[in-house]
Scaffold this active site. Structure first.
Site, PDB file in Angstrom:
ATOM      1  N   HIS A  44     -47.074  38.968  24.924  1.00 52.72           N
ATOM      2  CA  HIS A  44     -46.112  38.657  23.858  1.00 52.72           C
ATOM      3  C   HIS A  44     -46.901  38.314  22.588  1.00 52.72           C
ATOM      4  O   HIS A  44     -47.964  37.691  22.657  1.00 52.72           O
ATOM      5  CB  HIS A  44     -45.225  37.477  24.279  1.00 52.72           C
ATOM      6  CG  HIS A  44     -44.072  37.265  23.359  1.00 52.72           C
ATOM      7  ND1 HIS A  44     -44.208  36.616  22.162  1.00 52.72           N
ATOM      8  CD2 HIS A  44     -42.775  37.653  23.437  1.00 52.72           C
ATOM      9  CE1 HIS A  44     -43.028  36.599  21.537  1.00 52.72           C
ATOM     10  NE2 HIS A  44     -42.150  37.220  22.294  1.00 52.72           N
ATOM     11  N   GLU A 102     -42.073  45.254  19.939  1.00 54.96           N
ATOM     12  CA  GLU A 102     -41.584  44.091  19.197  1.00 54.96           C
ATOM     13  C   GLU A 102     -42.369  43.941  17.892  1.00 54.96           C
ATOM     14  O   GLU A 102     -43.470  43.367  17.896  1.00 54.96           O
ATOM     15  CB  GLU A 102     -41.777  42.814  20.025  1.00 54.96           C
ATOM     16  CG  GLU A 102     -41.004  42.797  21.315  1.00 54.96           C
ATOM     17  CD  GLU A 102     -40.667  41.362  21.698  1.00 54.96           C
ATOM     18  OE1 GLU A 102     -39.476  41.048  21.758  1.00 54.96           O
ATOM     19  OE2 GLU A 102     -41.583  40.564  21.902  1.00 54.96           O
TER      20      GLU A 102
END
Ligand code: PGA
Length: 242
Positions: A85, A157
């Site tokens: 992430h 993302e």
């Protein structure tokens, strides 16, 4: 790093009745912090919601105080794990090389890695989005065999869209997801590239999900803020199932 164990069952009790058919077209997974995993596995045990972790160690076992191994997650019953992430890349020094080690460790532990990639605002402005994202995808998948590729999920993302309310336009998100699919196609062939789920994440919510998810190369979403609200999360799941 949201919520306490006491909130998990209320969350599940609110979410589950709002989704008539969890697995019509999409799989639904809740990725919880380590401390809440056992509780999440318990409350979702009779539902169609899978449970995953938000991180794991690149090592199999040993003297790595504070770390949690893939085998420990799988042993608890987790099926998925988010890897790389952008917050971990930015705040905790995760690199493409460590992400790759974690991906291999996750596959070795029979977990499904959800591999996060995405460019910064600066990188988008100077026009290197495709280069950055392709390099991240290639590095993350280095050494992943074709038969294990099917167990991976890629999440695009853009960093500037995470938690900011600035969603990528459906066209921009589609273009990058399409580029990711062509990188996977070049590495593993067309059949494999169409089988790997590619998600978009970054301020996806109940208002914009349908339009994003309607794009051909956006197979699902990695939802942060909106997933904390059962009604908004349910609306996104229901949009994915249309
Ligand atoms: P957001 O977060 O949906 O709140 O932008 C996405 C994420 O944390 O991956």
């Amino acid at each position: 790093m949201n919520m306490l164990a006491s909130g998990v069952s209320t969350y599940a009790d609110e979410l589950i009745p709002l989704v008539p058919d969890f697995q019509k077209w999409c799989d639904t997974v809740v990725c919880a912090p380590f401390a809440l995993l056992a509780e999440a596995l318990w409350v979702f045990r009779d539902s169609e919601v899978g449970v995953g972790a938000q991180n794991m160690s690149e090592h199999e076992s040993g003297a790595y105080t504070g770390e949690v191994s893939g085998a420990q997650l799988a042993d608890l019953g987790a099926e998925y794990v988010i890897i790389g992430h952008s917050e971990r890349r930015e705040l905790y020094g995760e690199t493409d090389a460590s992400v790759n080690k974690k991906v291999l460790a996750a596959i070795g532990a029979s977990l499904r890695p959800i591999i996060c990639v995405g460019e910064s605002l600066k990188q988008r402005e100077i026009g290197v989005t495709y280069d950055v994202v392709s390099m991240q995808v290639k590095a993350a998948l280095y050494g992943v065999e074709a038969d294990s590729l099917m167990r991976t999920v890629i999440a695009y993302e853009p960093i500037w869209a995470i938690g900011t309310g600035m969603t990528a336009t459906p066209e921009d998100a589609q273009d990058v997801c399409c580029e990711i699919r062509s990188v996977i196609c070049a590495l593993y062939g067309e059949q494999a590239s169409s089988a790997v789920p590619i998600l978009y994440g970054g301020s996806m919510n109940d208002k914009n999900a349908f339009e994003l998810l309607a794009r051909p190369d956006i197979d699902g979403g990695l939802i942060g803020g909106a997933s904390l609200k059962p009604a908004a999360f349910a609306a996104i799941i229901n949009a994915a199932n249309q």
